[in-house]
Enzyme design. Structure first.
Site, mmCIF file in Angstrom:
data_model
loop_
_atom_site.group_PDB
_atom_site.id
_atom_site.type_symbol
_atom_site.label_atom_id
_atom_site.label_comp_id
_atom_site.label_asym_id
_atom_site.label_seq_id
_atom_site.Cartn_x
_atom_site.Cartn_y
_atom_site.Cartn_z
ATOM 1 N N HIS A 84 0.826 -1.215 0.000
ATOM 2 C CA HIS A 84 0.000 0.000 0.000
ATOM 3 C C HIS A 84 0.856 1.260 0.000
ATOM 4 C CE1 HIS A 84 0.267 -0.358 4.535
ATOM 5 N NE2 HIS A 84 0.269 0.962 4.454
ATOM 6 N N ASP A 221 1.428 -7.803 2.253
ATOM 7 C CA ASP A 221 1.501 -6.364 2.007
ATOM 8 C C ASP A 221 2.952 -5.920 1.810
ATOM 9 O OD1 ASP A 221 1.003 -3.683 1.838
ATOM 10 O OD2 ASP A 221 -0.245 -3.573 3.628
ATOM 11 N N SER A 642 4.074 2.179 8.365
ATOM 12 C CA SER A 642 3.840 1.205 7.304
ATOM 13 C C SER A 642 5.126 0.986 6.514
ATOM 14 C CB SER A 642 2.741 1.691 6.365
ATOM 15 O OG SER A 642 1.499 1.698 7.012
#
Length: 710
Positions: A84, A221, A642
């Protein structure tokens, strides 16, 4: 110090020592007591291995494009980050014919690696405390605007000085501890960043919004980029076909050994923003005047977006990234408010502020300066204006192309092409960005949000054009929207907009933008009346807390500078039952079989086949005998983390942080050590898909991962 621009677009609650699993610590001045606790829990490297040694862990960790984190994993500059985080880069290269977002991508050679505009990685080279210098400038005597100007001036002067030594470096100056400290950080940015590998969206976003902020998770991810450098200097360089892969002095070794329950785990990355020193009154405002309206407006917008995205692949490609960004904080706002209420954080803060007040009364510290009751009054007086500003931003800022153009034009943000010409000849032009938006989707979003705004803002505070909507258009928001889109020069392709002409001044979308700007300016003016005083009181409240607990180590709120967080691998009680600390291949196959019920669990047949293998070979965990996908730690993270590498006690890479659980959503204001968890993707899961799906042998060899014959 909180910036008004941020508001408009950690306080520990006990007096005990800091929990080992709480804290976002700066590396250059990590307290010795914290390091010793890390050692006690399984960290085996020397103190200098974190920051100061040539092979220090900090030298492998990067700020990824100003909004995420990443880690260098090879001698040729490969970078791991989340899927992402690389989403916009992946999207920008995708077309209906070559949809890398949907189908994934692997560059089989250096020549096939794809350059990305406006993406970069930044290495932190040095950090130091310059509080004494800022206090000598009497930084606290000035308004927020003046303080920010002073900070920029100091940073620019320091950058000018260091560029004389090394022109590739620059320095930023940031406030820490609510502005009670100031640190200067030296960075080196590499702007030639190329896409190398990404799994299909079905795996990189597996579970979508259904599983976002939830456990258990099976999302793979991650994405892979490469840093390119000047072939002569191995330093930063603008994109050129002649650039070569960057050769770092240090990179993170990838571990295939896995982890066990209770093992040491550490994240190093760039957490974006926390407000753990924030007062109870600030938290009430966050809950009621920011989170609640944000979630409400985004729910309206996203329903329209999703319907159009599901109907057209071309539209989905344009909006996938926008939808993901919007929905992430939509769900975050909902979850944070739930946690605030279920934990009783406001009252806990009230009780703690009473202790600070008692300390202040008994010692005289900050007497006549810190007034907690007055702080509450200031927040109460601006509550409505803050909520109205949030509603305005969520309705009109970056929600549809026409409104964005109208506001930008009203603000004079569109450059005049021929400023030296006579006034009547001066014109502006919008760039053709039609490949980034869809007219039908944007029109419907605009109409829906206009209607929603009228339902949540006092009639007297609405922009003037709402009178026209009611009188000329019979309250039909879609007809009003279509009229603007069909009749404004702002939406005409390659149109010359003669900025001083009567025609442009009377253009319906130009008037629309001017009326929005009037409302926005009024709200800014109202909020500006108390922002300086509120921020000063919040700074003093933080100062009082740190003084009251001066025998304890304290970490500053996150501000997107490099931080370390440590703790252990392990689960928690989920609905009264053990959550488990990892997920397995069997669990993702079970969800994939429900893909017809929930499209966010759909995956290509090859993925179901790969995850159903009877033997995962070297990717099988030696302890559990399972192919492990995602895992939990109690590391302290937030947005910006992240893509942060998760290291074991030997400083080896075991995964990437990519999310938190539902119970961590209050973490920006209060860390719940019992329930808050960091969700990471296991590096073995990542390498498995690079191997068995992508057949990326050259990357596995580059990273030093031994590829076992199947």
């Amino acid at each position: 110090m909180k910036k008004l621009s941020i508001l408009m677009a950690g306080l520990a609650l006990s007096a005990t020592t800091a929990h080992a699993d709480e804290g976002m610590w700066t590396l250059y001045n990590l307290p010795q007591a914290v390091y010793e606790q890390m050692q006690a829990e399984g960290f085996t490297l020397p103190y200098g291995s974190l920051y100061s040694n040539p092979d220090a862990i900090k030298n492998a960790v990067v700020n990824f494009s100003g909004y995420c984190s990443g880690v260098v994993v090879s001698p040729d500059g490969l970078v791991f980050t989340n899927h992402h985080c690389g989403f916009e880069g992946i999207r920008s290269h995708s077309t209906v014919d070559h949809d890398y977002m949907l189908n994934g991508f692997f560059a089989k050679s250096f020549a096939e690696e794809l350059p990305n505009e406006n993406m970069f990685v930044s290495f932190m080279k040095e950090q130091k405390d310059i509080t004494a210098h800022m206090e000598a400038l009497r930084i606290h005597d000035w308004s927020n605007a003046r303080q920010e100007a002073m900070i920029d001036s100091v940073a620019n002067a320091m950058t000018d000085s260091i560029k004389k030594i090394d022109p590739t470096l620059h320095i930023t100056v940031e406030p820490f501890y609510e502005g009670n400290k100031y640190y200067a950080t030296t960075y080196q940015d590499f702007t030639d960043l190329r896409l190398v590998f990404t799994v299909p969206k079905s795996m990189g976003k597996f579970g979508g919004e259904t599983d976002n902020w939830m456990w258990p998770r099976q999302t793979c991810d991650f994405s892979v980029f490469r840093i390119y450098a000047d072939p002569k200097t191995n330093g930063p360089a603008a994109y050129s076909k002649d650039n070569v892969p960057y050769h770092p002095k240090h990179w993170a070794p990838v571990s295939m050994d896995g982890y066990k329950d209770g093992d040491f785990a550490m994240t190093v990355g760039y957490p974006g923003s926390t407000e753990r020193y924030l007062s109870s009154y600030g938290i009430e405002e966050m809950r009621d005047a920011q989170n609640a309206p944000r979630a409400q407006v985004r729910g309206v917008k996203q329903a329209v977006m999703l319907r159009h995205m599901r109907a057209s692949e071309a539209v989905r490609i344009k909006y996938d990234s926008k939808y993901a960004q919007s929905s992430n904080y939509w769900k975050n706002s909902i979850g944070m408010n739930k946690c605030i209420d279920s934990v009783g954080i406001v009252q806990m803060k009230r009780d703690y502020e009473a202790k600070i007040k008692h300390y202040q009364d008994s010692t005289g510290f900050l007497k006549g300066r810190l007034n907690i009751k007055h702080l509450g009054d200031l927040y109460a007086n601006r509550h409505k204006d803050m909520k109205d500003m949030l509603l305005f931003n969520e309705t009109f800022r970056r929600t549809n192309e026409l409104t964005s153009r109208a506001i930008n034009f009203a603000q004079g943000l569109i450059a005049v092409k021929n400023p030296k010409a006579k006034a009547e000849k001066q014109y502006a032009m919008f760039d053709d960005n039609s490949d980034t938006w869809d007219a039908d989707l944007d029109r419907e979003v605009m109409a829906a949000l206009l209607k929603n705004y009228a339902e949540h803002v006092d009639k007297a505070d609405l922009p003037e054009f709402y009178n026209d909507i009611n009188t000329k258009w019979g309250g039909d928001y879609q007809k009003f929207t279509d009229y603007l889109w069909n009749n404004s020069i702002l939406m005409k392709k390659k149109a010359k907009i003669f900025v001083n002409s009567d025609k442009v001044k009377n253009d319906p979308a130009v008037k629309y933008g001017e009326q929005l700007l009037t409302v926005m300016k009024n709200l800014h003016k109202k909020l500006a009346e108390s922002i300086d005083e509120i921020d000063e009181q919040e700074r003093l409240l933080c100062e009082a807390k740190v003084r009251m607990e001066q025998d304890m180590p304290h970490y500053s709120d996150a501000n997107f500078t490099m931080r370390l967080s440590y703790g252990q691998v392990g689960g928690y009680l989920l609905d009264g039952k053990p959550s488990g600390y990892y997920t397995t291949a069997e669990s993702i196959v079970e969800k994939m079989k429900r893909g017809k019920e929930n499209f966010e669990y759909e995956a290509e047949p090859i993925m179901q086949e790969l995850m159903s293998a009877s033997d995962f070979g070297p990717y099988t965990d030696k302890t559990t005998g399972k192919m492990q996908l995602c895992f939990l730690t109690n590391n302290d993270i937030t947005g910006g983390n992240s893509g942060s590498p998760i290291f074991d006690g030997k400083g080896q890479l075991i995964g990437l942080a990519f999310d938190g659980n539902w119970d961590s959503l209050s973490g920006d204001i209060w860390f719940d050590s019992k329930l808050a968890r960091c969700i990471g993707v296991d590096v073995r899961y990542m390498v498995y898909l690079m191997d068995r799906w992508g057949h990326a042998d050259r990357l596995l060899e580059e990273m030093g991962v031994v590829k076992v014959k199947k």
